[in-house]
Structures are given as C-alpha cells and as structure tokens.
Design a protein around this motif. Structure first.
Motif, PDB file in Angstrom:
ATOM      1  N   ALA A   4       0.837  -1.203   0.000  1.00  0.00           N
ATOM      2  CA  ALA A   4       0.000   0.000   0.000  1.00  0.00           C
ATOM      3  C   ALA A   4       0.868   1.248   0.000  1.00  0.00           C
ATOM      4  O   ALA A   4       2.031   1.227   0.425  1.00  0.00           O
ATOM      5  CB  ALA A   4      -0.909  -0.004   1.221  1.00  0.00           C
ATOM      6  N   HIS A   5       0.308   2.339  -0.499  1.00  0.00           N
ATOM      7  CA  HIS A   5       0.922   3.676  -0.422  1.00  0.00           C
ATOM      8  C   HIS A   5       2.277   3.757  -1.128  1.00  0.00           C
ATOM      9  O   HIS A   5       3.172   4.483  -0.683  1.00  0.00           O
ATOM     10  CB  HIS A   5       1.080   4.113   1.039  1.00  0.00           C
ATOM     11  N   THR A   6       2.431   3.055  -2.234  1.00  0.00           N
ATOM     12  CA  THR A   6       3.715   3.082  -2.940  1.00  0.00           C
ATOM     13  C   THR A   6       3.998   4.427  -3.594  1.00  0.00           C
ATOM     14  O   THR A   6       5.145   4.708  -3.963  1.00  0.00           O
ATOM     15  CB  THR A   6       3.763   1.991  -4.027  1.00  0.00           C
ATOM     16  N   LEU A   7       2.977   5.267  -3.734  1.00  0.00           N
ATOM     17  CA  LEU A   7       3.182   6.570  -4.373  1.00  0.00           C
ATOM     18  C   LEU A   7       3.452   7.683  -3.360  1.00  0.00           C
ATOM     19  O   LEU A   7       3.663   8.828  -3.743  1.00  0.00           O
ATOM     20  CB  LEU A   7       1.949   6.948  -5.216  1.00  0.00           C
ATOM     21  N   GLU A   8       3.424   7.338  -2.092  1.00  0.00           N
ATOM     22  CA  GLU A   8       3.567   8.351  -1.046  1.00  0.00           C
ATOM     23  C   GLU A   8       5.016   8.427  -0.549  1.00  0.00           C
ATOM     24  O   GLU A   8       5.844   7.596  -0.867  1.00  0.00           O
ATOM     25  CB  GLU A   8       2.639   8.023   0.128  1.00  0.00           C
ATOM     26  N   ASN A  64       7.268  11.092  -0.756  1.00  0.00           N
ATOM     27  CA  ASN A  64       8.194  12.075  -1.311  1.00  0.00           C
ATOM     28  C   ASN A  64       7.844  13.474  -0.807  1.00  0.00           C
ATOM     29  O   ASN A  64       6.668  13.815  -0.656  1.00  0.00           O
ATOM     30  CB  ASN A  64       8.137  12.056  -2.846  1.00  0.00           C
ATOM     31  N   ALA A  65       8.868  14.260  -0.553  1.00  0.00           N
ATOM     32  CA  ALA A  65       8.627  15.622  -0.075  1.00  0.00           C
ATOM     33  C   ALA A  65       7.825  16.429  -1.089  1.00  0.00           C
ATOM     34  O   ALA A  65       6.957  17.235  -0.727  1.00  0.00           O
ATOM     35  CB  ALA A  65       9.959  16.303   0.226  1.00  0.00           C
ATOM     36  N   ASN A  66       8.112  16.229  -2.366  1.00  0.00           N
ATOM     37  CA  ASN A  66       7.377  16.891  -3.437  1.00  0.00           C
ATOM     38  C   ASN A  66       6.774  15.829  -4.353  1.00  0.00           C
ATOM     39  O   ASN A  66       7.399  14.801  -4.606  1.00  0.00           O
ATOM     40  CB  ASN A  66       8.307  17.802  -4.249  1.00  0.00           C
ATOM     41  N   GLU A  67       5.558  16.081  -4.829  1.00  0.00           N
ATOM     42  CA  GLU A  67       4.888  15.132  -5.714  1.00  0.00           C
ATOM     43  C   GLU A  67       5.729  14.890  -6.966  1.00  0.00           C
ATOM     44  O   GLU A  67       6.202  15.830  -7.605  1.00  0.00           O
ATOM     45  CB  GLU A  67       3.511  15.658  -6.105  1.00  0.00           C
ATOM     46  N   GLN A  68       5.926  13.622  -7.282  1.00  0.00           N
ATOM     47  CA  GLN A  68       6.690  13.255  -8.463  1.00  0.00           C
ATOM     48  C   GLN A  68       6.197  11.908  -8.975  1.00  0.00           C
ATOM     49  O   GLN A  68       5.535  11.158  -8.252  1.00  0.00           O
ATOM     50  CB  GLN A  68       8.184  13.168  -8.141  1.00  0.00           C
ATOM     51  N   LEU A  69       6.501  11.605 -10.232  1.00  0.00           N
ATOM     52  CA  LEU A  69       6.084  10.332 -10.798  1.00  0.00           C
ATOM     53  C   LEU A  69       6.862   9.202 -10.127  1.00  0.00           C
ATOM     54  O   LEU A  69       8.086   9.220 -10.089  1.00  0.00           O
ATOM     55  CB  LEU A  69       6.332  10.312 -12.304  1.00  0.00           C
ATOM     56  N   VAL A  70       6.121   8.231  -9.626  1.00  0.00           N
ATOM     57  CA  VAL A  70       6.712   7.031  -9.045  1.00  0.00           C
ATOM     58  C   VAL A  70       6.251   5.845  -9.886  1.00  0.00           C
ATOM     59  O   VAL A  70       5.055   5.672 -10.124  1.00  0.00           O
ATOM     60  CB  VAL A  70       6.270   6.832  -7.582  1.00  0.00           C
ATOM     61  N   CYS A  71       7.189   5.046 -10.343  1.00  0.00           N
ATOM     62  CA  CYS A  71       6.859   3.873 -11.143  1.00  0.00           C
ATOM     63  C   CYS A  71       7.667   2.693 -10.633  1.00  0.00           C
ATOM     64  O   CYS A  71       8.880   2.636 -10.808  1.00  0.00           O
ATOM     65  CB  CYS A  71       7.136   4.128 -12.625  1.00  0.00           C
ATOM     66  N   ARG A  72       6.955   1.749  -9.980  1.00  0.00           N
ATOM     67  CA  ARG A  72       7.623   0.577  -9.427  1.00  0.00           C
ATOM     68  C   ARG A  72       7.053  -0.690 -10.052  1.00  0.00           C
ATOM     69  O   ARG A  72       5.848  -0.791 -10.276  1.00  0.00           O
ATOM     70  CB  ARG A  72       7.436   0.528  -7.902  1.00  0.00           C
ATOM     71  N   PHE A  73       7.933  -1.644 -10.325  1.00  0.00           N
ATOM     72  CA  PHE A  73       7.517  -2.947 -10.823  1.00  0.00           C
ATOM     73  C   PHE A  73       7.672  -4.033  -9.752  1.00  0.00           C
ATOM     74  O   PHE A  73       7.288  -5.173  -9.966  1.00  0.00           O
ATOM     75  CB  PHE A  73       8.342  -3.345 -12.055  1.00  0.00           C
ATOM     76  N   LEU A  86      -6.337  11.690   7.158  1.00  0.00           N
ATOM     77  CA  LEU A  86      -5.798  10.396   6.746  1.00  0.00           C
ATOM     78  C   LEU A  86      -4.761  10.521   5.629  1.00  0.00           C
ATOM     79  O   LEU A  86      -4.079   9.541   5.306  1.00  0.00           O
ATOM     80  CB  LEU A  86      -6.924   9.477   6.260  1.00  0.00           C
ATOM     81  N   TYR A  87      -4.640  11.707   5.044  1.00  0.00           N
ATOM     82  CA  TYR A  87      -3.805  11.891   3.851  1.00  0.00           C
ATOM     83  C   TYR A  87      -2.706  12.903   4.131  1.00  0.00           C
ATOM     84  O   TYR A  87      -2.965  14.101   4.288  1.00  0.00           O
ATOM     85  CB  TYR A  87      -4.667  12.356   2.677  1.00  0.00           C
ATOM     86  N   LYS A  88      -1.464  12.436   4.193  1.00  0.00           N
ATOM     87  CA  LYS A  88      -0.335  13.324   4.483  1.00  0.00           C
ATOM     88  C   LYS A  88      -0.187  14.417   3.426  1.00  0.00           C
ATOM     89  O   LYS A  88       0.305  15.508   3.721  1.00  0.00           O
ATOM     90  CB  LYS A  88       0.957  12.519   4.584  1.00  0.00           C
ATOM     91  N   GLY A  89      -0.596  14.114   2.201  1.00  0.00           N
ATOM     92  CA  GLY A  89      -0.464  15.097   1.130  1.00  0.00           C
ATOM     93  C   GLY A  89      -1.408  16.281   1.254  1.00  0.00           C
ATOM     94  O   GLY A  89      -1.184  17.327   0.638  1.00  0.00           O
ATOM     95  N   ILE A  90      -2.471  16.123   2.050  1.00  0.00           N
ATOM     96  CA  ILE A  90      -3.375  17.254   2.289  1.00  0.00           C
ATOM     97  C   ILE A  90      -2.825  17.995   3.502  1.00  0.00           C
ATOM     98  O   ILE A  90      -3.274  17.831   4.634  1.00  0.00           O
ATOM     99  CB  ILE A  90      -4.825  16.788   2.516  1.00  0.00           C
ATOM    100  N   ASP A  91      -1.819  18.806   3.239  1.00  0.00           N
ATOM    101  CA  ASP A  91      -1.031  19.407   4.319  1.00  0.00           C
ATOM    102  C   ASP A  91      -1.232  20.909   4.447  1.00  0.00           C
ATOM    103  O   ASP A  91      -0.487  21.585   5.158  1.00  0.00           O
ATOM    104  CB  ASP A  91       0.449  19.108   4.120  1.00  0.00           C
ATOM    105  N   SER A  92      -2.239  21.440   3.757  1.00  0.00           N
ATOM    106  CA  SER A  92      -2.509  22.876   3.837  1.00  0.00           C
ATOM    107  C   SER A  92      -3.941  23.125   3.397  1.00  0.00           C
ATOM    108  O   SER A  92      -4.594  22.266   2.793  1.00  0.00           O
ATOM    109  CB  SER A  92      -1.559  23.649   2.914  1.00  0.00           C
ATOM    110  N   GLU A  93      -4.428  24.306   3.703  1.00  0.00           N
ATOM    111  CA  GLU A  93      -5.783  24.695   3.277  1.00  0.00           C
ATOM    112  C   GLU A  93      -5.854  24.749   1.752  1.00  0.00           C
ATOM    113  O   GLU A  93      -6.883  24.390   1.159  1.00  0.00           O
ATOM    114  CB  GLU A  93      -6.133  26.060   3.878  1.00  0.00           C
ATOM    115  N   THR A  94      -4.762  25.171   1.136  1.00  0.00           N
ATOM    116  CA  THR A  94      -4.728  25.220  -0.334  1.00  0.00           C
ATOM    117  C   THR A  94      -4.893  23.836  -0.933  1.00  0.00           C
ATOM    118  O   THR A  94      -5.685  23.633  -1.869  1.00  0.00           O
ATOM    119  CB  THR A  94      -3.403  25.832  -0.813  1.00  0.00           C
ATOM    120  N   ALA A  95      -4.155  22.859  -0.397  1.00  0.00           N
ATOM    121  CA  ALA A  95      -4.265  21.481  -0.899  1.00  0.00           C
ATOM    122  C   ALA A  95      -5.666  20.932  -0.664  1.00  0.00           C
ATOM    123  O   ALA A  95      -6.242  20.278  -1.547  1.00  0.00           O
ATOM    124  CB  ALA A  95      -3.229  20.595  -0.221  1.00  0.00           C
ATOM    125  N   LEU A  96      -6.244  21.210   0.495  1.00  0.00           N
ATOM    126  CA  LEU A  96      -7.594  20.736   0.795  1.00  0.00           C
ATOM    127  C   LEU A  96      -8.614  21.326  -0.168  1.00  0.00           C
ATOM    128  O   LEU A  96      -9.494  20.612  -0.667  1.00  0.00           O
ATOM    129  CB  LEU A  96      -7.965  21.090   2.241  1.00  0.00           C
TER     130      LEU A  96
END
Length: 244
Positions: free
Chosen positions: A30-34, A36-45, A135-145
């Motif tokens: 679970a959460h393989t895309l989470e 990173n300090a900044n959102e970026q493309l994650v591609c894992r096989f 529940l979502y670390k990426g929602i870290d500001s009012e702007t993101a929400l």
C-alpha cells in the motif's frame, strides 16, 4: 522487464491483460506513491497496489503497442495518473477511480460500457478525501484541501452508472479480456474500494488484481460475481473498456 519484453502483440485490452499477468506474484504494498517531499512520478515494478497495477499495465500496453521507449512510457504514466498530464502537487494526482475514468473517457482512451451492460444510476456524493483529510499526508494545507474539494466537485458534476453486485452474475459473459473494473463502495463519500482487470474463462469473469488479502498480484480464485458477494463493502462494478 524480461517477462514484459516477451508479451506478444494484440489489441490494447489484450495487451493490458497480458501486462497485468506478468506481475503475478509481485507483492501488494500500500501507499507506494507516497513519501516524497514533493509530488513526483513514481513507477515501481517490484511492489504494486490495485491502482498502480492498472495504470502501469495500461501504460505498458500502450508503450508496447506503439513500440515506445522507456522515457515515452513514463510520459504515458504521467498522462494517465495526473490531471491534464501535469504534475502539480499532491492534489493533481487522480486519487479517485472516477476521476481517472473521466479523463480516460474524455481523451478517447476509454469507453464506459456500464450502461450498455444494464447499469443503473450511481448517485453518490464523492467527498471521502476532503471529509477525512487527516488520513492523507499530502493534504497538508488549506490550499491542498481546497484543490481536493475542487477535484471532488468535478467528479460529482458527472453522471455515472454501476451494476449492483447482485446483477453481476447475469452479465459476466458479456465482459471481455482486458476490461477494467472499478468496484464501487458502500463507504460514505468513496467511489470505489478496489479495481482490477478482467480475464474471461468459460464464460465467467475473473479478476487480475493486487489483492490485499493474498498480499500479492493474483487472479481471483473465484469468479467476479462470487468475489463481490464475499465482501460486504463492495456494492457493484463500473466497467471501462480500452479503445485500440
């Protein structure tokens, strides 16, 4: 990547199923895309969840069909995973299956064939992420929400159909190899619990998916209708069919 190189040609749905099957036995994580300090493309096989199995399999199929380079494959991944194909922070990722569906239909990549299979209205307000932002670390500001809320509004502006799980047995034989299944949820505010790719056998549909129970990518041991009926939080399915 050696298994992928050996995949034969075919239609885009057939190639997508073949690509998904190359990942059989790969661990569910679970959460393989989470993380990173900044959102970026994650591609894992080497580790997949239900969402990444589907988008990686589709992207690999598109790349195989067009004989693209790995860099071009990554570009397809970005196009599939992010709104408008642009990485612009955590909210730009398509967190909802219906958001992914909408962009794929608009681009011509996907057809939503649910209604033609007897689907009925899926009337549900989608707001799980904004309602559970903690529940979502990426929602870290009012702007993101607020951006997440805007994304939910865009999802809710569309109309959808679904096939209740009690009706899935009646339409299983009409499904096709490579169909993408979104499994709708009984949880308030959430569109889909799970997703996977259809493999047909003797008129019954089976699901190739990253299983939270088996902890790896598997083909479901029971047909789709039986699997749905075994999980209380699953309410039905949305069926997407790739063009090409």
């Amino acid at each position: 990547m050696e298994k992928i190189a050996k995949v034969s040609s075919g239609t885009l749905p057939e190639l997508t199923l073949c690509m998904a099957e190359t990942f059989m036995g790969i661990p569910y994580v679970a959460h393989t895309l989470e993380g990173n300090a900044n959102e970026q493309l994650v591609c894992r096989f080497d580790a997949l969840d239900c969402t990444t199995l589907v988008d990686v399999s589709v992207a690999l199929a598109l790349a195989k069909k067009e004989d693209l380079t790995y860099e071009q494959f990554l570009s397809i991944m970005t196009q599939l995973r992010y709104m408008g194909g642009v990485i612009d922070g955590y909210p730009s990722r398509q967190h909802y299956f219906l958001s992914w569906r909408n962009q794929g239909v608009a681009s011509g990549l996907l057809n939503d064939v649910t209604e033609g299979l007897g689907g009925i209205s899926y009337d549900k307000q989608i707001n799980f992420m904004s309602g559970h932002a903690d529940l979502y670390k990426g929602i870290d500001s009012e702007t993101a929400l607020n951006k997440i809320k805007d994304n939910e509004q865009a999802v809710n502006a569309e109309e959808y159909k679904y096939i209740p799980k009690t009706s899935v047995r009646n339409i299983e034989s009409k499904l096709q190899d490579g169909d993408i299944i979104g499994i709708t949820s009984t949880i308030a505010g959430l569109d889909c619990n799970h997703q996977g790719i259809v493999k047909m056998q003797k008129g019954r549909a089976y699901l190739v998916h990253a299983s939270t129970t088996a902890k790896k990518v598997i083909e479901s041991p029971e047909p789709l209708a039986d699997y749905l009926n075994s999980v209380k939080r699953h309410s039905g399915i949305i069926v997407l069919r790739l063009n090409g």
